[in-house]
Write an enzyme that holds these catalytic residues in place. Structure first.
Site, PDB file in Angstrom:
ATOM      1  N   GLY A 144       0.918  -1.106  -0.074  1.00 52.08           N
ATOM      2  CA  GLY A 144       0.013   0.077   0.055  1.00 52.08           C
ATOM      3  C   GLY A 144       0.862   1.346  -0.060  1.00 52.08           C
ATOM      4  O   GLY A 144       2.233   1.167   0.587  1.00 52.08           O
ATOM      5  N   TYR A 197     -16.379  -8.782   2.259  1.00 47.88           N
ATOM      6  CA  TYR A 197     -15.411  -8.038   2.946  1.00 47.88           C
ATOM      7  C   TYR A 197     -14.856  -8.869   4.158  1.00 47.88           C
ATOM      8  O   TYR A 197     -13.680  -9.017   4.517  1.00 47.88           O
ATOM      9  CB  TYR A 197     -15.487  -6.757   2.909  1.00 47.88           C
ATOM     10  CG  TYR A 197     -14.489  -5.926   3.726  1.00 47.88           C
ATOM     11  CD1 TYR A 197     -13.436  -5.747   3.105  1.00 47.88           C
ATOM     12  CD2 TYR A 197     -14.789  -5.396   5.225  1.00 47.88           C
ATOM     13  CE1 TYR A 197     -12.256  -4.612   3.714  1.00 47.88           C
ATOM     14  CE2 TYR A 197     -13.596  -4.710   5.854  1.00 47.88           C
ATOM     15  CZ  TYR A 197     -12.547  -4.382   5.004  1.00 47.88           C
ATOM     16  OH  TYR A 197     -11.664  -3.775   5.848  1.00 47.88           O
ATOM     17  N   GLY A 242      -3.025   6.197   3.396  1.00 46.34           N
ATOM     18  CA  GLY A 242      -3.612   5.991   4.680  1.00 46.34           C
ATOM     19  C   GLY A 242      -2.638   5.308   5.577  1.00 46.34           C
ATOM     20  O   GLY A 242      -1.773   5.721   6.035  1.00 46.34           O
ATOM     21  N   SER A 299      -9.582  -6.815  10.273  1.00 46.74           N
ATOM     22  CA  SER A 299     -10.640  -5.721  10.575  1.00 46.74           C
ATOM     23  C   SER A 299     -11.455  -5.886  11.641  1.00 46.74           C
ATOM     24  O   SER A 299     -11.815  -7.227  11.927  1.00 46.74           O
ATOM     25  CB  SER A 299     -11.267  -5.340   9.091  1.00 46.74           C
ATOM     26  OG  SER A 299     -12.325  -4.431   9.563  1.00 46.74           O
TER      27      SER A 299
END
Length: 317
Positions: free
Chosen positions: A21, A175, A24, A150
């Site tokens: 990534g 997700y 963020g 998450s």
């Protein structure tokens, strides 16, 4: 662990850290690692965003050793090429942060390899990436792999009969499955490392609810997730604070193998790093083993046969 923040991070001089990534949480991770003296590789699919992130870190921390490497986690061939380039350019990887992800595209999308996008990027892409980097991780004297899950994993279920959501696609269900799979991967990787003697400390982390662009990038600003992010901003903690559980997991001397870290506030939604509660379904070792075997087949990789890059001169992509 009480009140842990980046000021408590030990020096990372001499260590090579890969973060997937470029924005963020990934940006905050890379910035913190660079400030602590590490050589940081930011791995992402967009070279323009990657170069911009590297430049921003250089402005904040002049002299930082941060580099961008292209990899598309939705493309298994791209992941293989990335592994070869890393073996050519680096003698080892000390820490791998499996961070990049996509969240709740409104319609079912697939990767170039035909996998449901969230499963393919969030989970299987990192499963394959970790295997590709395993030889370099094993060259470290204290390798760590931190995989991002998450709070959505709490409601996640692994549907071994429909991992690709072909029968029924519900964005949040897919997700949640992908993030539960990430958590189960972190735990299973530790068990397999212990059995095989890889020496890896595998840990999972989650950022609580943080003000990243993830909610805006996939479902869109006009979705309920995007509207919540825009108008209920006060419920979301700053992204730099959301990165703390990952940074703790990656650097603290007190990080325990096979554990899970998140914020210490109510519901683990915000706060400072603390050990997180593992959902019961993530502790099902039978499902974890079956998921691992299926994943090796999907990725056409075997951790027990992880490539050994003996001749780096042959590894130019």
């Amino acid at each position: 662990m009480a009140n842990w923040n980046t000021r408590n991070m030990p020096s990372q001089h001499g260590r090579t850290i890969v973060v997937t990534g470029t924005g963020g949480l990934a940006f905050e991770d890379a910035l913190a690692f660079a400030k602590a003296g590490a050589t940081v590789v930011m791995a992402g699919r967009n070279p323009a965003k990657g170069r911009a992130a590297v430049a921003r870190i250089g402005q904040v921390s002049p002299g930082a050793a941060v580099h961008f490497e292209a990899v598309d986690l939705a493309d298994l061939a791209s992941i293989a090429a990335f592994g070869k380039r890393m073996a050519y350019r680096y003698d080892r990887v000390d820490v791998l942060i499996n961070n990049a992800g996509v969240m709740t595209p409104p319609t079912r999308q697939v990767t170039g390899d035909g996998l449901e996008l969230q499963f393919g990027v969030n989970y299987l892409g990192h499963f394959a990436l970790t295997c590709r980097l395993l030889p370099l991780l094993r060259r470290s004297d204290a390798p760590r792999v931190v995989t991002l899950s998450s709070v959505a994993a709490r409601a996640g279920q692994i549907d071994l009969e429909d991992l690709q959501s072909e029968r029924l696609y519900r964005p949040m269900k897919a997700y949640g499955q992908s993030k539960l799979a990430c958590l189960m991967f972190a735990l299973e990787l530790q068990r397999r490392s212990d059995e095989a003697g890889w020496g890896i400390r595998s840990v999972a982390a989650h950022p609580g609810v943080s003000r990243t662009d993830l909610l805006l990038n996939a479902p869109g600003r006009s979705s309920w997730q995007g509207l919540a992010r825009s108008y209920l901003w006060f419920l979301f903690q700053p992204v730099a604070k959301g990165a703390l559980p990952t940074l703790y997991a990656a650097t603290s001397a007190y990080t325990r193998p096979g554990t899970y870290y998140g914020p210490n506030g109510m519901g683990e939604l915000r706060g400072l790093p603390s050990e997180a509660k593992i959902p019961p379904q993530a502790l099902d070792t039978n499902v974890a083993r079956r998921l691992w075997d299926i994943s090796e087949d999907l990725a056409d990789l075997r951790y027990a046969e992880a490539p050994h890059y003996a001749d780096n001169a042959l590894m130019v992509a």
